[in-house]
Design an enzyme around this catalytic site. Structure first.
Site, PDB file in Angstrom:
ATOM      1  N   HIS A 102      12.760   4.642   8.992  1.00 14.80           N
ATOM      2  CA  HIS A 102      13.800   4.422   7.670  1.00 14.80           C
ATOM      3  C   HIS A 102      13.491   2.531   7.345  1.00 14.80           C
ATOM      4  CE1 HIS A 102      15.091   6.413   3.779  1.00 14.80           C
ATOM      5  NE2 HIS A 102      15.218   4.418   3.694  1.00 14.80           N
TER       6      HIS A 102
ATOM      7  N   ASP B 111       8.084   7.094   8.047  1.00  9.41           N
ATOM      8  CA  ASP B 111       9.052   6.081   7.759  1.00  9.41           C
ATOM      9  C   ASP B 111      10.674   6.997   7.543  1.00  9.41           C
ATOM     10  OD1 ASP B 111      10.087   3.550   8.019  1.00  9.41           O
ATOM     11  OD2 ASP B 111      10.700   4.078   6.168  1.00  9.41           O
TER      12      ASP B 111
ATOM     13  N   GLU C  51      16.728  12.381   9.153  1.00 10.49           N
ATOM     14  CA  GLU C  51      17.105  11.451   9.390  1.00 10.49           C
ATOM     15  C   GLU C  51      18.320  10.597   9.569  1.00 10.49           C
ATOM     16  OE1 GLU C  51      14.322   9.202   6.829  1.00 10.49           O
ATOM     17  OE2 GLU C  51      16.573   8.831   5.062  1.00 10.49           O
TER      18      GLU C  51
ATOM     19  N   ARG D 249      10.606   9.834   0.833  1.00  9.95           N
ATOM     20  CA  ARG D 249      12.107  11.004   1.419  1.00  9.95           C
ATOM     21  C   ARG D 249      11.484  11.761   2.437  1.00  9.95           C
ATOM     22  NH1 ARG D 249      14.450   6.650   0.475  1.00  9.95           N
ATOM     23  NH2 ARG D 249      16.011   6.418  -0.631  1.00  9.95           N
TER      24      ARG D 249
HETATM   25  P1  NAI Z   1       8.961   4.690  -9.283  1.00 12.84           P
HETATM   26  O1  NAI Z   1      10.393   5.479 -10.244  1.00 12.84           O
HETATM   27  O2  NAI Z   1       8.210   3.350  -9.967  1.00 12.84           O
HETATM   28  O3  NAI Z   1       8.086   5.734  -9.142  1.00 12.84           O
HETATM   29  C1  NAI Z   1       7.788   7.526  -8.980  1.00 12.84           C
HETATM   30  C2  NAI Z   1       6.626   7.782  -9.628  1.00 12.84           C
HETATM   31  O4  NAI Z   1       6.984   8.996  -8.663  1.00 12.84           O
HETATM   32  C3  NAI Z   1       6.813   7.559 -10.849  1.00 12.84           C
HETATM   33  O5  NAI Z   1       5.974   7.224 -11.173  1.00 12.84           O
HETATM   34  C4  NAI Z   1       7.038   8.866 -11.091  1.00 12.84           C
HETATM   35  O6  NAI Z   1       6.425   9.574 -12.698  1.00 12.84           O
HETATM   36  C5  NAI Z   1       6.363  10.194 -10.328  1.00 12.84           C
HETATM   37  N1  NAI Z   1       7.350  11.510 -10.069  1.00 12.84           N
HETATM   38  C6  NAI Z   1       7.805  12.243  -9.760  1.00 12.84           C
HETATM   39  N2  NAI Z   1       7.989  13.056  -9.402  1.00 12.84           N
HETATM   40  C7  NAI Z   1       7.379  13.449 -10.018  1.00 12.84           C
HETATM   41  C8  NAI Z   1       6.825  14.884  -9.349  1.00 12.84           C
HETATM   42  N3  NAI Z   1       7.044  15.837  -9.135  1.00 12.84           N
HETATM   43  N4  NAI Z   1       4.896  15.104  -8.786  1.00 12.84           N
HETATM   44  C9  NAI Z   1       4.447  13.695  -8.894  1.00 12.84           C
HETATM   45  N5  NAI Z   1       4.695  12.466  -9.726  1.00 12.84           N
HETATM   46  C10 NAI Z   1       5.448  12.552  -9.482  1.00 12.84           C
HETATM   47  O7  NAI Z   1       9.633   4.608  -7.673  1.00 12.84           O
HETATM   48  P2  NAI Z   1       9.458   3.829  -7.082  1.00 12.84           P
HETATM   49  O8  NAI Z   1       9.759   2.293  -6.635  1.00 12.84           O
HETATM   50  O9  NAI Z   1       7.929   3.822  -6.649  1.00 12.84           O
HETATM   51  O10 NAI Z   1       9.614   4.123  -4.961  1.00 12.84           O
HETATM   52  C11 NAI Z   1       8.971   5.972  -4.825  1.00 12.84           C
HETATM   53  C12 NAI Z   1      10.428   6.570  -3.759  1.00 12.84           C
HETATM   54  O11 NAI Z   1       9.808   5.019  -2.613  1.00 12.84           O
HETATM   55  C13 NAI Z   1      11.809   6.670  -4.122  1.00 12.84           C
HETATM   56  O12 NAI Z   1      12.151   7.506  -4.908  1.00 12.84           O
HETATM   57  C14 NAI Z   1      12.955   6.748  -2.832  1.00 12.84           C
HETATM   58  O13 NAI Z   1      12.713   7.605  -3.204  1.00 12.84           O
HETATM   59  C15 NAI Z   1      11.184   5.260  -2.067  1.00 12.84           C
HETATM   60  N6  NAI Z   1      11.669   4.479  -1.181  1.00 12.84           N
HETATM   61  C16 NAI Z   1      11.436   4.620   0.087  1.00 12.84           C
HETATM   62  C17 NAI Z   1      11.674   3.553   0.883  1.00 12.84           C
HETATM   63  C18 NAI Z   1      12.264   3.686   2.657  1.00 12.84           C
HETATM   64  O14 NAI Z   1      13.146   2.580   3.208  1.00 12.84           O
HETATM   65  N7  NAI Z   1      11.215   3.868   3.384  1.00 12.84           N
HETATM   66  C19 NAI Z   1      12.273   2.181  -0.072  1.00 12.84           C
HETATM   67  C20 NAI Z   1      12.052   2.366  -1.307  1.00 12.84           C
HETATM   68  C21 NAI Z   1      12.164   3.976  -1.291  1.00 12.84           C
END
Ligand code: NAI
Length: 332
Positions: free
Chosen positions: A298, A260, A265, A236
């Site tokens: 994005h 991205d 954005e 994000r």
């Molecule tokens: P996920 O929930 O599987 O993994 C996120 C990880 O971040 C978790 O392991 C969590 O423990 C860790 N985390 C959370 N807060 C933290 C902190 N303060 N310090 C360190 N680690 C922390 O989520 P996933 O599916 O891997 O997605 C990650 C992010 O990718 C989403 O939240 C979304 O914002 C972004 N995303 C972007 C897309 C795009 O098109 N550019 C599309 C899909 C997701």
């Protein structure tokens, strides 16, 4: 049962129609956004789905949805920071997401950014445009197998990204508040964020945006990054302070950034910008003009597999809620 699908894009129409046909459920398409002006179109529907980066934070939207008998907004996204979860709860509206639709889609773009920037593709193309095909020292590059890649956030997407980089021969390290048991054999955990930043040639962000992660990379800790490192953000926009990143690019401390997502954005994502003045007060024109920056608006999720999964899971979420009363993938 009837569903209204807001902000349906041309590339989603087939997936929506296929789901409706396969499930024998009426899904009506509304091409506009879910806003105060369009919320009344939802009257008589059991649930709505939308996909938008424009914030849905106006209380009127949630109040009118409730009035219109809508119990759920099913977002065709993973992140739901565009909604006001507390307001939704106040009016008894469930916000659901699609937690996983294709981690590979995002992971592949992160790797693409890293490889393009590592191999100086933008610089090579800019020189080529002037007829210069020379092997200049400034465009000689490292190989990824001689690099340490630091993954911040080792959840679904972060771990998939780690596996791709490992497959290319990089040494991969990670940082997360929770250690992922499936990361064993893929990456070693750094002792803390500063440790990861100081050891990585490529840093890739894969965290959700929360109060704790807002400007996680900022002017104070970006200085711990290695000289000549590359920073990739497909998470994000507000995970990093873009002014701090630009300052480190300008000073030459950082080699490049692959972005991205950007905090501002909504100014340009999924739009054709004819009037550049709209971007004038933002960092976007600067970012667009630089060979040391890859700016993709994005696009990480934008693969055939991901779009199909997004549409079908979001509609499944509404179907399940209506048929069983169970709210799956609830975010509030
Ligand atoms: P996920 O929930 O599987 O993994 C996120 C990880 O971040 C978790 O392991 C969590 O423990 C860790 N985390 C959370 N807060 C933290 C902190 N303060 N310090 C360190 N680690 C922390 O989520 P996933 O599916 O891997 O997605 C990650 C992010 O990718 C989403 O939240 C979304 O914002 C972004 N995303 C972007 C897309 C795009 O098109 N550019 C599309 C899909 C997701």
């Amino acid at each position: 049962m009837k569903i209204l699908a807001y902000h349906v894009q041309e590339y989603e129409v087939d997936a929506v129609k296929n789901w409706a046909k396969n499930n024998d459920i009426q899904v009506d398409i509304e091409y506009g956004l879910l806003t105060v002006d369009s919320v009344d179109k939802a009257k008589g529907y059991d649930g709505v789905t939308t996909q938008q980066v424009i914030p849905v934070k106006d209380e009127e939207i949630y109040r009118k949805l409730k009035e219109n008998g809508v119990k759920q907004i099913s977002s065709r996204t993973a992140g739901v920071d565009m909604f006001d979860l507390d307001l939704a709860k106040k009016y008894g509206i469930s916000i659901t997401n699609v937690p996983q639709y294709s981690p590979n889609a995002i992971a592949e773009l992160a790797v693409t950014h890293a490889m393009m920037l590592l191999r100086n593709i933008n610089h090579i193309k800019t020189a080529q445009a002037t007829g210069n095909f020379k092997w200049e020292k400034r465009v000689i590059s490292k190989e990824i197998r001689s690099c340490v890649v630091g993954i911040i956030g080792t959840g679904r997407i972060g771990l998939t990204t780690a596996k791709l980089f490992k497959g290319l021969g990089a040494e991969v390290i990670g940082y997360d508040v929770f250690k992922n048991p499936n990361a064993e054999g893929v990456l070693e955990y750094a002792s803390d964020l500063e440790d990861l930043l100081s050891r990585s040639d490529v840093v890739s962000l894969h965290l959700p945006l929360t109060e704790d992660t807002y400007h996680l990379i900022n002017k104070d800790n970006i200085k711990f990054m290695k000289e000549g490192a590359i920073l990739i953000n497909t998470g994000r926009g507000a995970l990093l302070d873009i002014d701090a990143v630009l300052a480190e690019l300008d000073s030459g401390h950082l080699k490049a950034a692959g972005l991205d997502v950007l905090e501002c954005e909504t100014l340009y994502v999924n739009q054709k910008i004819d009037d550049r003045e709209k971007l004038e007060d933002s960092p976007v024109p600067n970012l667009m003009s630089r060979d040391d920056v890859n700016l993709t608006g994005h696009f990480a999720f934008f693969t055939e597999t991901a779009v199909d999964n997004l549409v079908s899971t979001s509609l499944d979420n509404i179907k399940c809620h209506n048929e069983t009363g169970e709210v799956v993938n609830s975010m509030n």
